[in-house]
Design an enzyme around this catalytic site. Structure first.
Site, PDB file in Angstrom:
ATOM      1  CG  ASN A  11      42.073  53.571  27.702  1.00 41.15           C
ATOM      2  OD1 ASN A  11      41.915  53.831  28.923  1.00 41.15           O
ATOM      3  ND2 ASN A  11      41.311  53.886  26.685  1.00 41.15           N
ATOM      4  CE  LYS A  13      39.229  50.915  25.822  1.00 40.47           C
ATOM      5  NZ  LYS A  13      38.540  50.619  24.624  1.00 40.47           N
ATOM      6  CG  HIS A  97      38.748  56.392  24.178  1.00 41.05           C
ATOM      7  ND1 HIS A  97      37.664  55.772  23.963  1.00 41.05           N
ATOM      8  CD2 HIS A  97      39.930  55.673  23.876  1.00 41.05           C
ATOM      9  CE1 HIS A  97      38.095  54.539  23.583  1.00 41.05           C
ATOM     10  NE2 HIS A  97      39.207  54.391  23.789  1.00 41.05           N
ATOM     11  CD  GLU A  99      35.764  52.903  24.741  1.00 44.02           C
ATOM     12  OE1 GLU A  99      36.375  53.107  25.959  1.00 44.02           O
ATOM     13  OE2 GLU A  99      36.138  51.780  24.094  1.00 44.02           O
ATOM     14  CD  GLU A 169      42.297  54.325  20.592  1.00 38.18           C
ATOM     15  OE1 GLU A 169      43.050  53.542  20.967  1.00 38.18           O
ATOM     16  OE2 GLU A 169      41.338  55.049  21.178  1.00 38.18           O
ATOM     17  N   GLY A 175      38.255  47.079  20.319  1.00 36.69           N
ATOM     18  CA  GLY A 175      37.415  46.023  21.389  1.00 36.69           C
ATOM     19  C   GLY A 175      36.708  45.061  20.358  1.00 36.69           C
ATOM     20  CB  SER A 214      41.857  44.894  18.063  1.00 36.37           C
ATOM     21  OG  SER A 214      40.493  44.934  18.608  1.00 36.37           O
TER      22      SER A 214
HETATM   23  P1  13P Z   1      41.184  47.646  22.240  1.00 31.22           P
HETATM   24  O1  13P Z   1      42.617  47.366  22.247  1.00 31.22           O
HETATM   25  O2  13P Z   1      40.781  46.936  23.202  1.00 31.22           O
HETATM   26  O3  13P Z   1      40.778  47.487  21.002  1.00 31.22           O
HETATM   27  O4  13P Z   1      40.985  49.035  22.760  1.00 31.22           O
HETATM   28  C1  13P Z   1      41.410  49.916  22.111  1.00 31.22           C
HETATM   29  C2  13P Z   1      41.322  51.562  22.681  1.00 31.22           C
HETATM   30  O5  13P Z   1      40.070  51.884  22.753  1.00 31.22           O
HETATM   31  C3  13P Z   1      42.430  52.013  23.499  1.00 31.22           C
HETATM   32  O6  13P Z   1      41.950  53.439  23.987  1.00 31.22           O
END
Ligand code: 13P
Length: 253
Positions: A11, A13, A97, A99, A169, A175, A214
């Site tokens: 992903n 983003k 997601h 976010e 997640e 992140g 992560s």
């Molecule tokens: P990270 O791998 O950067 O923690 O992000 C995970 C994520 O949100 C994948 O959709």
């Protein structure tokens, strides 16, 4: 050993222009040319979808969007419909997601429409679920997952449940460099599968549950070996072709 084919999806983003995406895919393809027994996905921003479909054509790499509106068309400025995505010949779409839930007001109610809409259009939905740090600390992880999954899958027919991918997640691991322990990841992914089993045992056995948060080359093998983890949704580590390829390799091993 499960018969589910693992899926490693990157992903991106809001990262990568078309030029940067092209550079990534030329770096990735030689690494994954011979990848066997693992599905590979990238989720570029909407502007790079067409270019990535063209560049990945004929390879093992599938292309997923990061969001989709539930309506067929209409006055929804800034949104894209299922038909707009399928026209690009992409394979799927990430939905819900954290976010999008936290920063853009995505609701379980909208997701209850988006997931079946994606399936109907022939797109593989990756429905994201997960608890915040305070929810885990309060002992509310299962309650949150139950709510998100029951709502997100409410309008999906039992015989289509196995076509949904669910990504667990934990928000506190996204992140942050903090990864769920293998015990935490296994427990939550098994719980997700058990929730689906309440609707259909057969679907629960076939449905893929991914871990995200992560995931990196150095922790991927341990997470991907867990019995209820069928792949990963990778953020930061998916932006570099070599680190993404290393995670794909960990899944295929
Ligand atoms: P990270 O791998 O950067 O923690 O992000 C995970 C994520 O949100 C994948 O959709």
């Amino acid at each position: 050993m499960s018969s589910r084919t693992p899926l490693i999806a990157g992903n991106w983003k809001m990262n990568k222009t078309i030029a940067e995406a092209e550079e990534f895919i030329s770096g990735l393809l030689p690494h994954v040319f011979a990848a066997d027994g693992v599905d590979i996905g990238i989720c570029p921003p909407v502007t790079a979808l067409q270019a990535m479909v063209d560049s990945a054509r004929g390879s093992a790499v599938r292309v997923y969007a990061q969001n989709m509106h539930q309506a067929d068309s209409g006055a929804f400025t800034g949104e894209v419909s299922a038909a707009m995505l399928t026209e690009l010949e992409i394979q799927g779409v990430v939905l819900g997601h954290s976010e999008r839930r936290e920063l853009f007001g995505e609701t379980d109610k909208a997701l209850a429409l988006k997931v079946p809409k994606a399936l109907e259009a022939g797109l593989e939905p990756i429905l994201c679920v997960g608890e915040a740090e305070e929810e885990r600390e309060r002992g509310d992880t299962e309650r949150k997952l139950r709510h998100q999954i029951q709502e997100g899958l409410a309008k999906v027919a039992d015989d289509r449940l196995a076509d949904v991918v669910i990504a667990y997640e934990p928000i506190w691991a996204i992140g942050t460099g903090l990864t769920a322990t293998p015990e935490q990841a296994q427990e939550a992914c098994a719980f997700v599968r058990a929730l689906v089993a309440q609707r259909s045992d057969d679907a629960a056995q076939r449905l893929r549950v991914l871990y995200g948060g992560s995931m990196k080359p150095d922790n991927a093998a341990e997470l991907l070996a867990l019995p209820d983890v069928d792949g990963g949704l990778v953020g930061g580590a998916s932006l570099d072709p070599a680190s993404f390829a290393a995670i794909v390799e960990a899944a295929g091993a």
